[in-house]
Design a protein around this motif. Structure first.
Motif, PDB file in Angstrom:
ATOM      1  N   UNK A  47       0.825  -1.222   0.000  1.00  0.00           N
ATOM      2  CA  UNK A  47       0.000   0.000   0.000  1.00  0.00           C
ATOM      3  C   UNK A  47       0.852   1.263   0.000  1.00  0.00           C
ATOM      4  N   UNK A  48       1.998   1.215   0.680  1.00  0.00           N
ATOM      5  CA  UNK A  48       2.912   2.356   0.683  1.00  0.00           C
ATOM      6  C   UNK A  48       3.520   2.558  -0.701  1.00  0.00           C
ATOM      7  N   UNK A  49       3.858   1.462  -1.365  1.00  0.00           N
ATOM      8  CA  UNK A  49       4.405   1.558  -2.729  1.00  0.00           C
ATOM      9  C   UNK A  49       3.385   2.175  -3.670  1.00  0.00           C
ATOM     10  N   UNK A  50       2.144   1.732  -3.569  1.00  0.00           N
ATOM     11  CA  UNK A  50       1.077   2.264  -4.424  1.00  0.00           C
ATOM     12  C   UNK A  50       0.893   3.756  -4.153  1.00  0.00           C
ATOM     13  N   UNK A  51       0.920   4.148  -2.896  1.00  0.00           N
ATOM     14  CA  UNK A  51       0.763   5.563  -2.539  1.00  0.00           C
ATOM     15  C   UNK A  51       1.905   6.396  -3.124  1.00  0.00           C
ATOM     16  N   UNK A  52       3.118   5.876  -3.070  1.00  0.00           N
ATOM     17  CA  UNK A  52       4.267   6.581  -3.640  1.00  0.00           C
ATOM     18  C   UNK A  52       4.101   6.730  -5.149  1.00  0.00           C
ATOM     19  N   UNK A  53       3.694   5.655  -5.816  1.00  0.00           N
ATOM     20  CA  UNK A  53       3.496   5.711  -7.274  1.00  0.00           C
ATOM     21  C   UNK A  53       2.489   6.790  -7.664  1.00  0.00           C
ATOM     22  N   UNK A  54       1.456   6.959  -6.881  1.00  0.00           N
ATOM     23  CA  UNK A  54       0.402   7.936  -7.199  1.00  0.00           C
ATOM     24  C   UNK A  54       0.830   9.378  -6.930  1.00  0.00           C
ATOM     25  N   UNK A  55       1.878   9.563  -6.126  1.00  0.00           N
ATOM     26  CA  UNK A  55       2.309  10.920  -5.759  1.00  0.00           C
ATOM     27  C   UNK A  55       3.587  11.372  -6.463  1.00  0.00           C
ATOM     28  N   UNK A  56       4.134  10.592  -7.342  1.00  0.00           N
ATOM     29  CA  UNK A  56       5.401  10.956  -7.980  1.00  0.00           C
ATOM     30  C   UNK A  56       5.244  12.191  -8.871  1.00  0.00           C
ATOM     31  N   UNK A  57       6.129  13.178  -8.713  1.00  0.00           N
ATOM     32  CA  UNK A  57       6.040  14.375  -9.562  1.00  0.00           C
ATOM     33  C   UNK A  57       6.540  14.072 -10.980  1.00  0.00           C
ATOM     34  N   UNK A  58       5.844  14.599 -11.958  1.00  0.00           N
ATOM     35  CA  UNK A  58       6.225  14.458 -13.374  1.00  0.00           C
ATOM     36  C   UNK A  58       6.384  13.013 -13.819  1.00  0.00           C
ATOM     37  N   UNK A  59       5.640  12.103 -13.201  1.00  0.00           N
ATOM     38  CA  UNK A  59       5.758  10.686 -13.557  1.00  0.00           C
ATOM     39  C   UNK A  59       5.084  10.446 -14.899  1.00  0.00           C
ATOM     40  N   UNK A  60       5.810   9.814 -15.854  1.00  0.00           N
ATOM     41  CA  UNK A  60       5.253   9.617 -17.195  1.00  0.00           C
ATOM     42  C   UNK A  60       4.215   8.491 -17.304  1.00  0.00           C
ATOM     43  N   UNK A  61       4.023   7.706 -16.247  1.00  0.00           N
ATOM     44  CA  UNK A  61       3.071   6.596 -16.309  1.00  0.00           C
ATOM     45  C   UNK A  61       1.695   7.017 -15.841  1.00  0.00           C
ATOM     46  N   UNK A  62       0.696   6.807 -16.682  1.00  0.00           N
ATOM     47  CA  UNK A  62      -0.671   7.151 -16.288  1.00  0.00           C
ATOM     48  C   UNK A  62      -1.642   6.152 -16.902  1.00  0.00           C
ATOM     49  N   UNK A  63      -2.878   6.196 -16.453  1.00  0.00           N
ATOM     50  CA  UNK A  63      -3.910   5.328 -17.014  1.00  0.00           C
ATOM     51  C   UNK A  63      -3.614   3.855 -16.798  1.00  0.00           C
ATOM     52  N   UNK A  64      -3.676   3.094 -17.880  1.00  0.00           N
ATOM     53  CA  UNK A  64      -3.485   1.641 -17.808  1.00  0.00           C
ATOM     54  C   UNK A  64      -2.079   1.286 -17.323  1.00  0.00           C
ATOM     55  N   UNK A  65      -1.089   2.078 -17.685  1.00  0.00           N
ATOM     56  CA  UNK A  65       0.280   1.814 -17.232  1.00  0.00           C
ATOM     57  C   UNK A  65       0.370   2.002 -15.718  1.00  0.00           C
ATOM     58  N   UNK A  66      -0.277   3.029 -15.211  1.00  0.00           N
ATOM     59  CA  UNK A  66      -0.315   3.253 -13.750  1.00  0.00           C
ATOM     60  C   UNK A  66      -0.978   2.059 -13.062  1.00  0.00           C
ATOM     61  N   UNK A  67      -2.066   1.559 -13.659  1.00  0.00           N
ATOM     62  CA  UNK A  67      -2.757   0.389 -13.097  1.00  0.00           C
ATOM     63  C   UNK A  67      -1.833  -0.834 -13.108  1.00  0.00           C
ATOM     64  N   UNK A  68      -1.093  -0.990 -14.173  1.00  0.00           N
ATOM     65  CA  UNK A  68      -0.164  -2.120 -14.303  1.00  0.00           C
ATOM     66  C   UNK A  68       0.915  -2.042 -13.219  1.00  0.00           C
ATOM     67  N   UNK A  69       1.474  -0.868 -13.026  1.00  0.00           N
ATOM     68  CA  UNK A  69       2.517  -0.691 -12.009  1.00  0.00           C
ATOM     69  C   UNK A  69       1.957  -0.920 -10.607  1.00  0.00           C
ATOM     70  N   UNK A  70       0.701  -0.582 -10.408  1.00  0.00           N
ATOM     71  CA  UNK A  70       0.039  -0.850  -9.133  1.00  0.00           C
ATOM     72  C   UNK A  70      -0.050  -2.355  -8.884  1.00  0.00           C
ATOM     73  N   UNK A  71      -0.356  -3.108  -9.932  1.00  0.00           N
ATOM     74  CA  UNK A  71      -0.393  -4.572  -9.811  1.00  0.00           C
ATOM     75  C   UNK A  71       0.985  -5.106  -9.425  1.00  0.00           C
ATOM     76  N   UNK A  72       2.030  -4.602 -10.068  1.00  0.00           N
ATOM     77  CA  UNK A  72       3.393  -5.032  -9.719  1.00  0.00           C
ATOM     78  C   UNK A  72       3.694  -4.729  -8.252  1.00  0.00           C
ATOM     79  N   UNK A  73       3.287  -3.557  -7.791  1.00  0.00           N
ATOM     80  CA  UNK A  73       3.533  -3.170  -6.396  1.00  0.00           C
ATOM     81  C   UNK A  73       2.786  -4.096  -5.447  1.00  0.00           C
TER      82      UNK A  73
END
Length: 174
Positions: A47-73
């Motif tokens: 859950x901490x990893x997911x929270x970090x992923x959602x708060x990253x500044x200028x992160x190029x991953x969004x939408x389905x890619x963000x969902x995919x990275x959440x699954x990895x986390x």
């Protein structure tokens, strides 16, 4: 490469994510050692990893890619990300009719010498084009070793010497 990385890459391909988007996100995440270590660490809660992923500044991953990275986390699979990127790149090459060949040789052969090899490999493996990843390896001694689609073509001096040695050993033992 792992089977899991290939499965994740195939699943990601179904989302419509582009290779450029994946590579940009992976470069962002692996480019910061503390961030990458935290994402890969089993000591950090999912859950901490997911929270970090959602708060990253200028992160190029969004939408389905963000969902995919959440699954990895959530599944603790972030260490697979570099392998997933490599597998995704390979899937995109295949989709475009392009093969990737690892060429180990004692010295760089140059484009002119590679043209007939590429033509042979295209015909043999059904590709429209071949990209060579060249590794200069003095242990080859001469000649080359090609690896493509799980097939190895060993036309090296070292390979020939090893084969001769095995034959001599087999004859000696018989």
């Amino acid at each position: 490469m792992s089977t899991a990385a290939l499965q994740y890459a195939a699943a990601l391909q179904e989302t419509g994510c582009t290779l450029a988007q994946l590579e940009a996100a992976a470069a962002y995440l692996t480019g910061s050692a503390p961030l990458w270590e935290a994402l890969c660490s089993p000591a950090v809660e999912a859950n901490e990893k997911v929270a970090v992923l959602r708060r990253l500044p200028d992160f190029p991953g969004e939408g389905k890619l963000q969902d995919f990275l959440t699954v990895l986390a959530r599944r603790g699979r972030f260490p697979l990300l570099p392998s997933i990127v490599a597998q995704y790149r390979q899937l995109k090459r295949r989709e475009a009719g392009e093969g990737l060949c690892l060429l180990r040789c004692a010295r760089d052969p140059g484009d002119q010498a590679l043209a007939p090899v590429a033509q042979f490999l295209c015909k043999k493996h059904g590709y429209q084009a071949i990209t060579f990843e060249i590794v200069v390896d003095p242990e080859v001694l001469g000649g080359f070793v090609l690896e493509i689609d799980g097939v190895t073509y060993d036309k090296s001096v070292q390979g020939t010497l090893t084969g001769m040695f095995r034959q001599l050993e087999e004859r000696r033992m018989a």
